[in-house]
Design a protein around this motif. Structure first.
Motif, PDB file in Angstrom:
ATOM      1  N   VAL A  29     115.759  24.702  28.378  1.00  0.00           N
ATOM      2  CA  VAL A  29     114.418  24.223  28.747  1.00  0.00           C
ATOM      3  C   VAL A  29     113.646  25.317  29.468  1.00  0.00           C
ATOM      4  O   VAL A  29     112.468  25.572  29.187  1.00  0.00           O
ATOM      5  CB  VAL A  29     114.514  22.958  29.635  1.00  0.00           C
ATOM      6  N   LYS A  30     114.306  26.009  30.399  1.00  0.00           N
ATOM      7  CA  LYS A  30     113.675  27.090  31.157  1.00  0.00           C
ATOM      8  C   LYS A  30     113.187  28.202  30.242  1.00  0.00           C
ATOM      9  O   LYS A  30     112.055  28.690  30.367  1.00  0.00           O
ATOM     10  CB  LYS A  30     114.673  27.624  32.185  1.00  0.00           C
ATOM     11  N   THR A  31     114.020  28.590  29.286  1.00  0.00           N
ATOM     12  CA  THR A  31     113.664  29.662  28.357  1.00  0.00           C
ATOM     13  C   THR A  31     112.485  29.259  27.484  1.00  0.00           C
ATOM     14  O   THR A  31     111.563  30.053  27.264  1.00  0.00           O
ATOM     15  CB  THR A  31     114.874  30.024  27.471  1.00  0.00           C
ATOM     16  N   ARG A  32     112.492  28.022  26.985  1.00  0.00           N
ATOM     17  CA  ARG A  32     111.384  27.554  26.146  1.00  0.00           C
ATOM     18  C   ARG A  32     110.073  27.521  26.936  1.00  0.00           C
ATOM     19  O   ARG A  32     109.013  27.873  26.417  1.00  0.00           O
ATOM     20  CB  ARG A  32     111.700  26.156  25.602  1.00  0.00           C
ATOM     21  N   LEU A  33     110.131  27.081  28.195  1.00  0.00           N
ATOM     22  CA  LEU A  33     108.932  27.038  29.024  1.00  0.00           C
ATOM     23  C   LEU A  33     108.365  28.428  29.285  1.00  0.00           C
ATOM     24  O   LEU A  33     107.151  28.639  29.273  1.00  0.00           O
ATOM     25  CB  LEU A  33     109.232  26.356  30.371  1.00  0.00           C
ATOM     26  N   GLN A  34     109.250  29.392  29.527  1.00  0.00           N
ATOM     27  CA  GLN A  34     108.816  30.733  29.901  1.00  0.00           C
ATOM     28  C   GLN A  34     108.372  31.573  28.713  1.00  0.00           C
ATOM     29  O   GLN A  34     107.416  32.334  28.812  1.00  0.00           O
ATOM     30  CB  GLN A  34     109.947  31.453  30.650  1.00  0.00           C
ATOM     31  N   ALA A  35     109.071  31.454  27.603  1.00  0.00           N
ATOM     32  CA  ALA A  35     108.798  32.337  26.467  1.00  0.00           C
ATOM     33  C   ALA A  35     108.181  31.623  25.271  1.00  0.00           C
ATOM     34  O   ALA A  35     107.692  32.275  24.354  1.00  0.00           O
ATOM     35  CB  ALA A  35     110.088  33.038  26.030  1.00  0.00           C
ATOM     36  N   GLY A  36     108.197  30.293  25.278  1.00  0.00           N
ATOM     37  CA  GLY A  36     107.642  29.546  24.164  1.00  0.00           C
ATOM     38  C   GLY A  36     106.213  29.110  24.409  1.00  0.00           C
ATOM     39  O   GLY A  36     105.618  29.414  25.439  1.00  0.00           O
TER      40      GLY A  36
END
Length: 314
Positions: A29-36
């Motif tokens: 979830v963190k990765t999707r929020l930051q890079a998506g």
């Protein structure tokens, strides 16, 4: 007396395996929020992943970090504790002399610096696999508009790529990066990772030591598991929240080459992100980091300390 202790590495491996399983869903979830793109907030991101990819979407890319981050945590904890012994041996002539805050800070910073060499490729592959949702419709239409012959065939072919992931798994991901970007490609975002991990590990190990000291009962030879769990959780939340701005930059740089290259480096990424999304972009995922950091670090330290007590009990 030998300063090197193997049991620190073994205990770090056990704690690392536990923390990866606990923290991976929120890490996705963190990765999707930051890079998506296209996510309004944390809850919206969670719901979108579940609706489009089911529960399995939260564990996308788990096999690689489970195999690699456990080794990574083993090296980090082993290096940190053995570095403290070397410092104590050098400064006091006795490796059993507990480190003061200054010595512990030095050991933490050296650990953060060392960790990048091992952790940058691991993080890169993990993020590329977590971002394994193909280009959005707008990007496909833009591609078709600039390269098509006007009959829409390329647009249709591009859109059908959405059913085919870029990487078939971690090994394929590594080989693809090496073929297209070379060995330097595996270390994309390493500079931002240094900015994240050197202060990040300092704000990880120091708060843990302080909280454990404050929460431990006097007269006990070893801290209670509850005090270890709480101390580790609080330290993890503090470390991850303060590291969020650098983590955002690192995640964007590492996810950048998945489809198109947008950022030329750290400074360009910071400037472009600020211009297009404002200052709040650097704190995107901070709430997830705080929530995720607690159980992950609590599990990590608890697994490490209990394993260490078990090994040294023989």
């Amino acid at each position: 007396m030998n300063c090197f202790h193997l049991d620190d590495f073994l205990a770090g491996w056990i704690g690392g395996a536990s923390s990866v399983i606990v923290g991976h869903p929120l890490d996705t979830v963190k990765t999707r929020l930051q890079a998506g793109k296209g996510y309004k907030n944390t809850l919206h991101c969670v719901l979108q992943i579940y609706r489009k990819e089911t529960f399995a979407g939260f564990f996308k890319g788990l096999s690689f970090p489970l195999a690699s981050i456990t080794v990574y945590n083993s090296v980090v904890f082993g290096f940190f504790n053995n570095t403290q012994r070397v410092i104590s041996k050098f400064r006091h002539g006795d490796e059993r002399q507990p480190c003061g805050m200054l010595d512990m800070t030095l050991a933490s910073m050296l650990t953060g610096l060392m960790s990048v060499g091992l952790g940058a490729p691991v993080d890169l592959v993990k993020i590329r696999l977590q971002m394994q949702i193909l280009p959005c419709l707008a990007e496909n239409l833009n591609l078709a508009g600039t390269t098509g012959n006007g009959n829409g065939n390329i647009a249709v072919r591009s859109m059908t790529l959405q059913g085919h992931p870029t990487y078939r798994g971690p090994i394929h991901c590594i080989s693809s990066i090496l073929q297209t970007e070379g060995i330097r490609g595996l270390y994309r975002g390493a500079g931002a990772m240094v900015l994240r991990d050197v202060p990040g590990y300092t704000l990880y190990f120091i708060p843990y030591a302080l909280f454990r000291r404050w929460l431990s009962s006097e007269g006990r030879s070893s801290p209670h598991p509850c005090s270890i769990w709480v101390s580790g959780g609080l330290a993890g939340s503090i470390s991850w929240v303060t590291a969020t701005p650098a983590d955002v930059v690192k995640s964007r740089l590492q996810a950048d080459s998945l489809h198109t290259r947008k950022y030329r480096g750290i400074v360009h990424c910071i400037v472009q992100s600020y211009k297009t999304e404002g200052i709040h972009v650097f704190f995107r995922g901070a709430s997830v980091n705080a929530i995720r950091g607690f159980p992950m670090s609590a599990t990590m330290f608890l697994g490490y300390e209990l394993s260490l007590q078990f090994f040294r009990g023989f």
